[in-house]
Design a protein around this motif. Sequence first.
Motif, mmCIF file in Angstrom:
data_model
loop_
_atom_site.group_PDB
_atom_site.id
_atom_site.type_symbol
_atom_site.label_atom_id
_atom_site.label_comp_id
_atom_site.label_asym_id
_atom_site.label_seq_id
_atom_site.Cartn_x
_atom_site.Cartn_y
_atom_site.Cartn_z
ATOM 1 N N MET A 1 10.640 50.328 56.120
ATOM 2 C CA MET A 1 9.376 49.636 55.860
ATOM 3 C C MET A 1 9.625 48.474 54.890
ATOM 4 N N GLU A 2 8.758 47.473 54.976
ATOM 5 C CA GLU A 2 8.851 46.305 54.117
ATOM 6 C C GLU A 2 7.502 46.049 53.461
ATOM 7 N N VAL A 3 7.492 45.114 52.511
ATOM 8 C CA VAL A 3 6.273 44.792 51.765
ATOM 9 C C VAL A 3 5.863 43.357 52.059
ATOM 10 N N LEU A 4 4.578 43.164 52.254
ATOM 11 C CA LEU A 4 3.977 41.843 52.421
ATOM 12 C C LEU A 4 2.798 41.766 51.464
ATOM 13 N N THR A 5 2.713 40.675 50.712
ATOM 14 C CA THR A 5 1.540 40.455 49.867
ATOM 15 C C THR A 5 0.734 39.310 50.457
ATOM 16 N N ILE A 6 -0.493 39.609 50.839
ATOM 17 C CA ILE A 6 -1.416 38.590 51.338
ATOM 18 C C ILE A 6 -2.065 37.968 50.110
ATOM 19 N N PRO A 7 -1.895 36.652 49.909
ATOM 20 C CA PRO A 7 -2.407 36.038 48.681
ATOM 21 C C PRO A 7 -3.934 36.012 48.598
ATOM 22 N N THR A 8 -4.394 35.862 47.370
ATOM 23 C CA THR A 8 -5.819 35.700 47.088
ATOM 24 C C THR A 8 -6.371 34.554 47.918
ATOM 25 N N GLY A 9 -7.590 34.700 48.383
ATOM 26 C CA GLY A 9 -8.205 33.606 49.117
ATOM 27 C C GLY A 9 -9.518 34.008 49.741
ATOM 28 N N GLN A 10 -10.092 33.045 50.424
ATOM 29 C CA GLN A 10 -11.387 33.234 51.077
ATOM 30 C C GLN A 10 -11.151 33.520 52.561
ATOM 31 N N TYR A 11 -11.915 34.466 53.094
ATOM 32 C CA TYR A 11 -11.823 34.838 54.509
ATOM 33 C C TYR A 11 -13.210 34.878 55.134
ATOM 34 N N ALA A 12 -13.275 34.463 56.390
ATOM 35 C CA ALA A 12 -14.440 34.715 57.226
ATOM 36 C C ALA A 12 -14.132 36.024 57.952
ATOM 37 N N GLU B 1 -13.393 46.690 65.127
ATOM 38 C CA GLU B 1 -12.432 46.195 64.152
ATOM 39 C C GLU B 1 -13.010 44.984 63.446
ATOM 40 N N GLU B 2 -12.364 44.602 62.355
ATOM 41 C CA GLU B 2 -12.743 43.394 61.636
ATOM 42 C C GLU B 2 -11.687 42.337 61.851
ATOM 43 N N ILE B 3 -12.100 41.126 62.145
ATOM 44 C CA ILE B 3 -11.199 39.986 62.321
ATOM 45 C C ILE B 3 -11.321 39.127 61.067
ATOM 46 N N TRP B 4 -10.224 38.963 60.321
ATOM 47 C CA TRP B 4 -10.198 38.215 59.067
ATOM 48 C C TRP B 4 -9.503 36.880 59.310
ATOM 49 N N VAL B 5 -10.223 35.794 59.103
ATOM 50 C CA VAL B 5 -9.722 34.432 59.337
ATOM 51 C C VAL B 5 -9.673 33.703 57.991
ATOM 52 N N PRO B 6 -8.486 33.212 57.573
ATOM 53 C CA PRO B 6 -8.384 32.547 56.272
ATOM 54 C C PRO B 6 -9.030 31.161 56.297
ATOM 55 N N ILE B 7 -9.919 30.918 55.326
ATOM 56 C CA ILE B 7 -10.644 29.648 55.288
ATOM 57 C C ILE B 7 -10.600 29.042 53.887
ATOM 58 N N ILE B 8 -10.856 27.724 53.859
ATOM 59 C CA ILE B 8 -11.046 27.013 52.586
ATOM 60 C C ILE B 8 -12.252 26.119 52.737
#
Length: 159
Positions: free
Chosen positions: A89-100, A152-159
């Motif tokens: 297994m590996e680690v991924l960090t999803i950075p702070t941010g805004q999502y729709a 399910e939830e679909i998370w889309v990164p937005i700014i």
Amino acid sequence: MTPKIINTKPIVIVGLKANLSFTTNGQGTAKLAKQFMPNRNHIVNRVGSEKFSIQIYDQFDYSKMSPNTLFEKWIGVEVSNAKALPCDMEVLTIPTGQYAVFNYKGKPDGFFKAWQYIHTTWLPKSGYNLDDRPHFEKLPEDYHPSNPEVEEEIWVPII
């Protein structure tokens, strides 16, 4: 489809990854899930019961995507810390941010139409721009793609 706009803190994921294309996504994701699911209960410090299906694109431009567009695919779970990792297994960090965040409920094969709608209709009219962070879906513990109706939830990164 009307999303919730959510600001996240960093999300730490423990899981498995592979390089896929839209052509190989179905089989590749199934293979990752088959490797991941038997070992998910060995992951300590889990946060919640959801599974994450994550896509990391070099540069997401819907108008330039093709069936051969490559991306990094992850299957994993959120953890409070990743100090003890199960084998492979590996680690991924999803950075702070805004999502729709869109709620999808329907047939598994209808997911792509919802995904297209988000990127071709909702996003251009929303006043937001796509951000260069991971895209992901949060799947409930009992999610299985063979169910006739999934949620399910679909998370889309937005700014």
